[in-house]
Design an enzyme around this catalytic site. Sequence first.
Site, PDB file in Angstrom:
ATOM      1  N   GLY A  13       0.787  -1.235   0.000  1.00  0.00           N
ATOM      2  CA  GLY A  13       0.000   0.000   0.000  1.00  0.00           C
ATOM      3  C   GLY A  13       0.817   1.282   0.000  1.00  0.00           C
ATOM      4  O   GLY A  13       0.311   2.336   0.375  1.00  0.00           O
ATOM      5  N   ASN A  15       1.741   3.033  -2.577  1.00  0.00           N
ATOM      6  CA  ASN A  15       1.124   3.992  -3.504  1.00  0.00           C
ATOM      7  C   ASN A  15      -0.153   4.582  -2.911  1.00  0.00           C
ATOM      8  O   ASN A  15      -0.431   5.775  -3.086  1.00  0.00           O
ATOM      9  CB  ASN A  15       0.818   3.308  -4.843  1.00  0.00           C
ATOM     10  CG  ASN A  15       2.056   3.206  -5.699  1.00  0.00           C
ATOM     11  OD1 ASN A  15       2.499   4.190  -6.277  1.00  0.00           O
ATOM     12  ND2 ASN A  15       2.644   2.018  -5.741  1.00  0.00           N
ATOM     13  N   ARG A  83      -5.361  -8.905  -8.649  1.00  0.00           N
ATOM     14  CA  ARG A  83      -6.460  -9.673  -9.243  1.00  0.00           C
ATOM     15  C   ARG A  83      -6.758  -9.133 -10.623  1.00  0.00           C
ATOM     16  O   ARG A  83      -6.588  -7.931 -10.864  1.00  0.00           O
ATOM     17  CB  ARG A  83      -7.736  -9.534  -8.404  1.00  0.00           C
ATOM     18  CG  ARG A  83      -7.613 -10.037  -7.011  1.00  0.00           C
ATOM     19  CD  ARG A  83      -7.694 -11.534  -6.992  1.00  0.00           C
ATOM     20  NE  ARG A  83      -7.780 -12.018  -5.630  1.00  0.00           N
ATOM     21  CZ  ARG A  83      -8.143 -13.254  -5.310  1.00  0.00           C
ATOM     22  NH1 ARG A  83      -8.452 -14.124  -6.249  1.00  0.00           N
ATOM     23  NH2 ARG A  83      -8.186 -13.624  -4.061  1.00  0.00           N
ATOM     24  N   HIS A  99       1.572   0.727 -13.260  1.00  0.00           N
ATOM     25  CA  HIS A  99       2.388  -0.438 -13.620  1.00  0.00           C
ATOM     26  C   HIS A  99       3.861  -0.012 -13.642  1.00  0.00           C
ATOM     27  O   HIS A  99       4.195   1.047 -14.183  1.00  0.00           O
ATOM     28  CB  HIS A  99       1.953  -0.949 -15.001  1.00  0.00           C
ATOM     29  CG  HIS A  99       2.708  -2.153 -15.426  1.00  0.00           C
ATOM     30  ND1 HIS A  99       2.420  -3.418 -14.948  1.00  0.00           N
ATOM     31  CD2 HIS A  99       3.777  -2.293 -16.249  1.00  0.00           C
ATOM     32  CE1 HIS A  99       3.267  -4.281 -15.474  1.00  0.00           C
ATOM     33  NE2 HIS A  99       4.101  -3.624 -16.264  1.00  0.00           N
TER      34      HIS A  99
HETATM   35  C1  GRF Z   1       3.655  -1.230  -7.461  1.00  0.00           C
HETATM   36  O1  GRF Z   1       4.961  -1.451  -7.905  1.00  0.00           O
HETATM   37  C2  GRF Z   1       2.730  -1.114  -8.633  1.00  0.00           C
HETATM   38  O2  GRF Z   1       3.331  -0.592  -9.770  1.00  0.00           O
HETATM   39  C3  GRF Z   1       2.312  -2.537  -8.896  1.00  0.00           C
HETATM   40  O3  GRF Z   1       2.239  -3.126  -7.616  1.00  0.00           O
HETATM   41  C4  GRF Z   1       3.103  -2.430  -6.716  1.00  0.00           C
HETATM   42  C5  GRF Z   1       2.273  -2.040  -5.525  1.00  0.00           C
HETATM   43  O4  GRF Z   1       3.042  -1.535  -4.482  1.00  0.00           O
HETATM   44  N1  GRF Z   1       1.088  -2.582  -9.632  1.00  0.00           N
HETATM   45  P1  GRF Z   1       2.336  -0.877  -3.211  1.00  0.00           P
HETATM   46  O5  GRF Z   1       1.366  -1.907  -2.640  1.00  0.00           O
HETATM   47  O6  GRF Z   1       1.642   0.362  -3.669  1.00  0.00           O
HETATM   48  O7  GRF Z   1       3.454  -0.587  -2.251  1.00  0.00           O
END
Ligand code: GRF
Length: 187
Positions: A13, A15, A83, A99
Amino acid sequence: MKKQIAVLGSGSGSNFEAVIQYFFDKGYNDLVEFSCITDKENAYIRNRAKKLGVKSDYVPFKETYNYLRNANFDLIVLAGYMRILPVEVLNIGTFINIHPSLLPSFKGMTAIKDAYNYGVKITGVTVHYVVEEVDAGEIIAQSPVFIEPKMSFEELEQKIHQAEHALYPKVVEQLFENLLKNTCSII
Ligand code: GRF
């Protein structure tokens, strides 16, 4: 009425936290309400949600359709949600994802490693709309990350995550501002 934004995640989490912190720092609190949704009951994203004062719901994958259908979110932000959402779910609203590569290069779950192993000199991060085909939706924004000579994989991973945390909140903000504008034009 506050805009309703859902963040769906399955893991750390980071991001999610970057987005919430950015909106908090910008003082958008009166205009938006975030919800954190996870398909993993004990995902660390829930700890972050608690710390940030965002409500979090554990929603098993098979219940996602009914949950989102009833909730009526203005925007659904995927952030490490592990998912593949079927088209019936995607038709419920607007979904975006981040991504860790410059799409269309290096789709899939091991994008950072794949770019590193391939030996590309520039990789990066992509924010895109979510469509049924994985990592194939229209690109909204990208940010490059340069792979310097002798950079370790761990260093690259760190730079990619920094780039994500800088880009994703700004894209969510842009879409949120569009939502506000659209509401105003109806009035
Ligand atoms: C990130 O690297 C994102 O690009 C990918 O999954 C990862 C999630 O990281 N889709 P977080 O859970 O936000 O730390």
